[in-house]
Scaffold this motif. Structure first.
Motif, PDB file in Angstrom:
ATOM      1  N   PRO A 107      23.764  35.353  51.723  1.00  0.00           N
ATOM      2  CA  PRO A 107      24.132  34.198  52.531  1.00  0.00           C
ATOM      3  C   PRO A 107      23.655  34.294  53.982  1.00  0.00           C
ATOM      4  CG  PRO A 107      25.947  35.712  52.507  1.00  0.00           C
ATOM      5  CD  PRO A 107      24.850  36.357  51.697  1.00  0.00           C
ATOM      6  N   PHE A 108      22.715  35.191  54.226  1.00  0.00           N
ATOM      7  CA  PHE A 108      22.293  35.430  55.606  1.00  0.00           C
ATOM      8  C   PHE A 108      21.286  34.412  56.094  1.00  0.00           C
ATOM      9  CE2 PHE A 108      24.035  39.390  54.209  1.00  0.00           C
ATOM     10  CZ  PHE A 108      24.716  39.843  55.318  1.00  0.00           C
ATOM     11  N   SER A 109      20.298  34.126  55.276  1.00  0.00           N
ATOM     12  CA  SER A 109      19.238  33.217  55.711  1.00  0.00           C
ATOM     13  C   SER A 109      18.894  32.265  54.580  1.00  0.00           C
ATOM     14  CB  SER A 109      18.006  34.019  56.136  1.00  0.00           C
ATOM     15  OG  SER A 109      17.742  35.058  55.213  1.00  0.00           O
ATOM     16  N   ILE A 110      19.166  30.984  54.818  1.00  0.00           N
ATOM     17  CA  ILE A 110      18.939  29.939  53.831  1.00  0.00           C
ATOM     18  C   ILE A 110      18.095  28.857  54.483  1.00  0.00           C
ATOM     19  CG2 ILE A 110      20.049  28.275  52.288  1.00  0.00           C
ATOM     20  CD1 ILE A 110      22.643  30.007  52.642  1.00  0.00           C
ATOM     21  N   VAL A 111      17.123  28.339  53.746  1.00  0.00           N
ATOM     22  CA  VAL A 111      16.306  27.238  54.255  1.00  0.00           C
ATOM     23  C   VAL A 111      16.420  26.061  53.299  1.00  0.00           C
ATOM     24  CG1 VAL A 111      14.013  26.477  54.944  1.00  0.00           C
ATOM     25  CG2 VAL A 111      14.696  28.850  55.340  1.00  0.00           C
ATOM     26  N   HIS A 112      16.863  24.914  53.802  1.00  0.00           N
ATOM     27  CA  HIS A 112      16.987  23.712  52.985  1.00  0.00           C
ATOM     28  C   HIS A 112      15.638  23.007  52.878  1.00  0.00           C
ATOM     29  CE1 HIS A 112      21.299  24.193  52.819  1.00  0.00           C
ATOM     30  NE2 HIS A 112      21.358  24.274  54.144  1.00  0.00           N
ATOM     31  N   ASP A 152      14.661  20.205  53.904  1.00  0.00           N
ATOM     32  CA  ASP A 152      14.196  19.544  55.128  1.00  0.00           C
ATOM     33  C   ASP A 152      13.817  20.537  56.219  1.00  0.00           C
ATOM     34  OD1 ASP A 152      16.666  20.552  55.790  1.00  0.00           O
ATOM     35  OD2 ASP A 152      17.523  18.640  56.463  1.00  0.00           O
ATOM     36  N   GLY A 153      13.821  21.844  55.893  1.00  0.00           N
ATOM     37  CA  GLY A 153      13.434  22.866  56.860  1.00  0.00           C
ATOM     38  C   GLY A 153      14.569  23.399  57.694  1.00  0.00           C
ATOM     39  N   GLU A 154      15.792  22.862  57.525  1.00  0.00           N
ATOM     40  CA  GLU A 154      16.929  23.338  58.310  1.00  0.00           C
ATOM     41  C   GLU A 154      17.287  24.767  57.904  1.00  0.00           C
ATOM     42  OE1 GLU A 154      21.658  22.388  59.148  1.00  0.00           O
ATOM     43  OE2 GLU A 154      20.520  21.183  57.698  1.00  0.00           O
ATOM     44  N   ILE A 155      17.488  25.621  58.914  1.00  0.00           N
ATOM     45  CA  ILE A 155      17.864  27.013  58.670  1.00  0.00           C
ATOM     46  C   ILE A 155      19.383  27.096  58.610  1.00  0.00           C
ATOM     47  CG2 ILE A 155      17.716  29.386  59.520  1.00  0.00           C
ATOM     48  CD1 ILE A 155      15.202  28.557  61.053  1.00  0.00           C
ATOM     49  N   ASP A 156      19.892  27.690  57.544  1.00  0.00           N
ATOM     50  CA  ASP A 156      21.330  27.766  57.351  1.00  0.00           C
ATOM     51  C   ASP A 156      21.714  29.223  57.134  1.00  0.00           C
ATOM     52  OD1 ASP A 156      23.915  26.902  57.129  1.00  0.00           O
ATOM     53  OD2 ASP A 156      23.526  25.467  55.517  1.00  0.00           O
ATOM     54  N   GLY A 157      22.967  29.452  56.754  1.00  0.00           N
ATOM     55  CA  GLY A 157      23.447  30.814  56.555  1.00  0.00           C
ATOM     56  C   GLY A 157      23.922  31.428  57.855  1.00  0.00           C
ATOM     57  N   MET A 158      24.224  32.707  57.816  1.00  0.00           N
ATOM     58  CA  MET A 158      24.725  33.386  58.999  1.00  0.00           C
ATOM     59  C   MET A 158      23.709  33.329  60.133  1.00  0.00           C
ATOM     60  SD  MET A 158      26.366  37.200  59.315  1.00  0.00           S
ATOM     61  CE  MET A 158      24.884  38.114  59.677  1.00  0.00           C
ATOM     62  N   ILE A 159      22.427  33.566  59.806  1.00  0.00           N
ATOM     63  CA  ILE A 159      21.376  33.493  60.818  1.00  0.00           C
ATOM     64  C   ILE A 159      21.261  32.071  61.348  1.00  0.00           C
ATOM     65  CG2 ILE A 159      18.885  33.610  61.140  1.00  0.00           C
ATOM     66  CD1 ILE A 159      20.406  36.285  61.190  1.00  0.00           C
ATOM     67  N   GLY A 160      21.385  31.089  60.457  1.00  0.00           N
ATOM     68  CA  GLY A 160      21.309  29.699  60.879  1.00  0.00           C
ATOM     69  C   GLY A 160      22.365  29.354  61.907  1.00  0.00           C
ATOM     70  N   ASP A 161      23.587  29.870  61.720  1.00  0.00           N
ATOM     71  CA  ASP A 161      24.653  29.598  62.686  1.00  0.00           C
ATOM     72  C   ASP A 161      24.300  30.140  64.068  1.00  0.00           C
ATOM     73  OD1 ASP A 161      26.057  28.357  60.744  1.00  0.00           O
ATOM     74  OD2 ASP A 161      27.719  29.777  60.648  1.00  0.00           O
ATOM     75  N   TYR A 162      23.760  31.372  64.098  1.00  0.00           N
ATOM     76  CA  TYR A 162      23.345  31.946  65.386  1.00  0.00           C
ATOM     77  C   TYR A 162      22.253  31.095  66.023  1.00  0.00           C
ATOM     78  CZ  TYR A 162      25.937  36.357  65.074  1.00  0.00           C
ATOM     79  OH  TYR A 162      26.932  37.306  65.034  1.00  0.00           O
ATOM     80  N   LEU A 163      21.220  30.756  65.255  1.00  0.00           N
ATOM     81  CA  LEU A 163      20.086  30.020  65.816  1.00  0.00           C
ATOM     82  C   LEU A 163      20.484  28.620  66.269  1.00  0.00           C
ATOM     83  CD1 LEU A 163      17.151  31.095  63.454  1.00  0.00           C
ATOM     84  CD2 LEU A 163      17.882  32.088  65.630  1.00  0.00           C
ATOM     85  N   PRO A 218      27.376  43.265  51.837  1.00  0.00           N
ATOM     86  CA  PRO A 218      27.413  41.797  51.749  1.00  0.00           C
ATOM     87  C   PRO A 218      26.169  41.215  51.086  1.00  0.00           C
ATOM     88  CG  PRO A 218      27.009  42.505  54.006  1.00  0.00           C
ATOM     89  CD  PRO A 218      27.357  43.724  53.235  1.00  0.00           C
ATOM     90  N   PHE A 219      24.979  41.779  51.385  1.00  0.00           N
ATOM     91  CA  PHE A 219      23.755  41.280  50.770  1.00  0.00           C
ATOM     92  C   PHE A 219      23.850  41.381  49.243  1.00  0.00           C
ATOM     93  CE2 PHE A 219      22.656  43.050  54.889  1.00  0.00           C
ATOM     94  CZ  PHE A 219      21.843  42.083  55.460  1.00  0.00           C
TER      95      PHE A 219
END
Length: 803
Positions: free
Chosen positions: A306-311, A313-324, A451-452
């Motif tokens: 759940p760390f790095s997810i890309v939808h 439409d190109g939106e970055i999600d996941g834990m990294i997405g929240d930081y960015l 977690p990974f």
């Protein structure tokens, strides 16, 4: 100032171009957006499709006329955005002074003023929107001017103000005794400040910062951070609307509510008004400029839920997405995934310069060669995962001779190979492939972060894979920035540090709320619990360390500010010193060269022997003076470098003083100055343990200063005395010109003199007293200087008989 207009015009064109290229079409879109207008408001817009707005000549960078005669500035862009959202067209009235524009507004020849401050006089003919800029009114002056810390500091100063502006109205009505100088616009006010016609000017802080940034050579700086008196209203820019159009205010307020933070920040960045945007990340002007000139940050990561997810439409999600997302909102810049399929591919793209940031990466010596790392954002213990029912590998030693799967290119691969060479590693593309090999029995185990791995076990249906053992590896994950982007690295370090431990914990909890099935092996369970406890302890220690680090950095920042001020002060002193040196060295050199040329060119030497003897005396004096100047510089350098060696022995103080009097006696006689030596204890054998040559230098220097700065017919007294504690005191007093109290603390600093400006009637490098103090300090002594302007100076030295 013409250059400034060219710069802002180019910036305006570039801004529109970037809006098209970067997709910020919402800022310059045609037509209105849904503002939920009433039928009455829509009807009003249909009946009044064009409104006239005031455009000031030179209210940089908010509202001014560019070289093409067009309206430009932050307030113009902001008002244009309001109008477009409401579906209203705008015509600007420009070429008028601010006073003329106010008159046109009062007569309703103009409908709105995009950048105006509300006051009682203007409320007679205008109504106002809520403020869209809230920035303090401050004072500016030439570099080195006295600070304005109170209303009383304004008295006796010539204060430049714009006619009809808030400072003009406030001071004219409430403080008529102040010396107010009125100008048509800010440019005229600044020109008067630079030429010395005024002492200070009252302007909005962003205006001051803009002018200082655009024209640093003008030597203008902020000298007062508060406006006096505090009116509570002087710093808020609003849109002013003719008072018979209240419906337009309602429309503009709705349009104002529809402006997003990113839209506002984009316009602010365009005009370098970064202080308008509230930030929790404190950035330097250089960093802010870098952000203004950068359209995006290219990010590489493997899509590991759940760390790095890309939808799609190109939106970055996941834990990294929240930081960015947090960083994007704070910094006003988008983060864009480069589309790498694997972790290894992302590293290859980094090497080719196609990647700026890797948002979740472990720092290693090899990676630090190409990446700058932030503080960790996440820590994870690595455990051993294997099939249920197979061997339980309680630790890494139990995997000796076995196969384990590892994702290619990650830091753990190298660590395990170095620490456990007997373990065979099978490299795979990602975690799901590693778990697949474990489930099919092609490898014995997989070593991964809790977690990974837990996420992929649950979502991949690998219910037969369990935690069977632990490892010594607890790894910190940071953000890594390409070393080719040092400003971005500095920005990201500050960005990560701005996230509080609580925010980090919330982000982690949101994405890592998975549990792992218990094992019947209670011994192993205890080990896992202990491992988790260790992780929690590490996180707590890390949080504690983070708080201390924040405190340390604040203290360091304060020290750096103090050091910078000290360095600037020293630099100014050295600049003055170098100016003095141009006189000190050039004068004797000119004498030496000039007299020598005359003697060389004249063949009739014998007839002018007496004249040439005088020339030779001047050459000799000039050479000696030049040698003294150079020796002072070299001696101070040697002392400050710690290379002055004391050759200590017992020597007679009386001999040192008498030798100095003999050396400077002729110079004193020329000025009819009486030198009196008083050996208070009548001790002819008074001795001091020290370096006799260094003390000679001290006494000669002080006595030379006394002779130099004592007028004709004056008196110099030298006194020696042994105090009760056997401390030896040497005093040299004169009846000379003295030193002003405000200069006394500076004269013992290198490159400083008793006078603020160089006096050509008195030669000196400004190094003498600095050398004296340092030589006395080297002997463990105390040097003290007392002086009264117009009455004289006393230099005192205290030495231990043995030190």
């Amino acid at each position: 100032m013409a250059l400034m207009v060219e710069v802002v015009t180019f910036r305006n064109s570039l801004f529109v171009f970037l809006c098209v290229i970067l997709g910020y079409s919402n800022v310059y879109s045609q037509g209105s957006v849904d503002l939920n207008l009433t039928e009455e408001e829509q009807q009003w817009i249909a009946e009044n499709p064009v409104i006239r707005a005031a455009n000031e000549r030179s209210f940089y960078p908010f509202d001014f006329t560019d070289e093409n005669g067009g309206a430009a500035g932050f307030s113009v862009d902001y008002f244009n955005l309001l109008a477009r959202k409401a579906g209203i067209n705008v015509e600007y009235a420009n070429g008028y002074s601010w006073g003329d524009l106010l008159g046109m507004l009062e007569r309703k020849e103009i409908d709105v003023a995009p950048s105006i401050i509300r006051n009682t006089e203007r409320e007679k003919f205008l109504i106002f929107t809520e403020p869209y800029v809230n920035s303090p009114m401050i004072y500016i002056g030439l570099g080195g001017s006295d600070r304005i810390e109170s209303l009383n500091d304004l008295r006796g100063k010539r204060i430049g103000v714009v006619k009809g502006g808030v400072p003009d109205i406030t001071y004219s009505s409430r403080y008529p005794e102040l010396d107010i100088v009125r100008f048509n616009n800010i440019l005229e006010s600044l020109s008067a400040l630079k030429s010395g016609e005024t002492d200070i000017a009252a302007v909005l802080k962003p205006v001051a910062e803009y002018y200082i940034g655009e024209s640093p050579e003008d030597n203008i700086e902020i000298i007062g951070d508060r406006f006096f008196p505090d009116t509570g209203n002087e710093s808020r820019l609003r849109v002013g609307i003719r008072n018979d159009w209240p419906i337009l205010r309602s429309i503009l307020e709705k349009a104002k509510d529809a402006i997003s933070q990113n839209e506002y920040q984009f316009i602010a960045n365009k005009w370098n008004l970064h202080s308008l945007v509230e930030r929790r990340i404190a950035l330097t002007q250089e960093e802010l400029k870098w952000l203004s000139n950068t359209d995006k940050v290219r990010v590489a990561f493997s899509t590991t839920q759940p760390f790095s997810i890309v939808h799609e439409d190109g939106e970055i999600d996941g834990m990294i997405g929240d930081y960015l997302k947090i960083f994007s909102e704070e910094l006003g810049i988008p983060f864009e995934w480069v589309g790498n399929e694997t972790w290894a591919e992302g590293m290859e793209m980094l090497g080719r310069g196609e990647v700026d940031l890797l948002p979740l990466i472990i720092s290693t010596p090899e990676r630090r060669e190409v990446l700058s790392f932030t503080e960790p954002i996440f820590s994870s213990a690595r455990l051993i995962f294997a099939r249920d029912g197979n061997d339980i590998f309680a630790n890494m030693e139990a995997l000796s001779g076995r196969k384990i799967a590892q994702v290619a290119g990650i830091a753990a691969v190298k660590m395990i190979r170095e620490d456990y060479p007997e373990v065979e590693i099978v490299e795979v593309a990602d975690i799901p492939e590693a778990l697949h090999l474990v489930s099919t029995g092609e490898v014995d185990a997989y070593v991964g972060g809790i977690p990974f791995t837990a996420y992929h076990i649950v979502n991949g249906g690998y219910s037969q894979i369990k935690v069977v053992g632990d490892t010594p590896y607890i790894l910190d994950y940071s953000m890594g920035v390409s070393t080719e982007k040092p400003l971005l690295a500095s920005i990201m370090k500050k960005a990560v540090n701005s996230i509080s431990p609580r925010e980090k914990a919330e982000i982690t909890r949101d994405w890592l709320s998975l549990s792992i099935e218990e094992q019947p092996n209670y011994e192993l369970l205890v080990r896992i619990v202990l491992s988790f406890a260790a992780v929690i302890l590490i996180i707590m220690l890390w949080n504690y360390k983070l708080r201390n680090e924040v405190k340390r950095r604040k203290e360091t920042e304060e020290k750096l500010i103090r050091s910078r001020k000290a360095a600037e002060k020293a630099n100014k002193a050295k600049s003055t010193f170098l100016a003095n040196m141009s006189h000190e060295i050039r004068t004797p050199l000119n004498a030496i060269i000039g007299f020598s040329d005359v003697m060389l060119m004249d063949a009739d030497w014998n007839k002018k022997e007496a004249t040439y003897k005088d020339y030779i005396k001047d050459i000799n004096y000039s050479g000696q003076h030049l040698a003294t100047v150079i020796n002072d510089i070299l001696d101070l350098s040697k002392i400050e470098a710690g290379k002055w060696t004391l050759n200590e022995e017992d020597f007679s103080i009386k001999d040192t003083i008498e030798k100095s009097i003999m050396m400077l006696g002729p110079e004193a006689e020329q000025k009819d100055i009486k030198i009196i030596y008083d050996n208070e204890d009548n001790d002819e054998n008074l001795t001091l343990y020290g370096d006799p040559h260094a003390i000679d230098r001290v006494v000669i220097n002080l006595l030379s200063n006394a002779v130099k700065f004592t007028d004709n017919g004056g008196e110099i007294k030298i006194n020696t005395h042994v105090l009760v504690d056997d401390t030896i005191q040497i005093q040299i007093s004169d009846t000379g010109i003295g030193i002003a109290p405000d200069r006394l603390k500076y004269v013992m600093m290198p490159f400083e003199q008793a006078r603020g400006e160089y006096d050509l009637n008195q030669e000196g490098t400004g190094l003498g007293l600095a050398i004296v103090k340092k030589l006395v300090d080297l002997h463990g002594g105390i040097f003290k200087l007392e002086s009264e302007l117009g009455k004289g100076t006393t230099a005192s030295m205290l030495f231990s008989a043995k030190h």
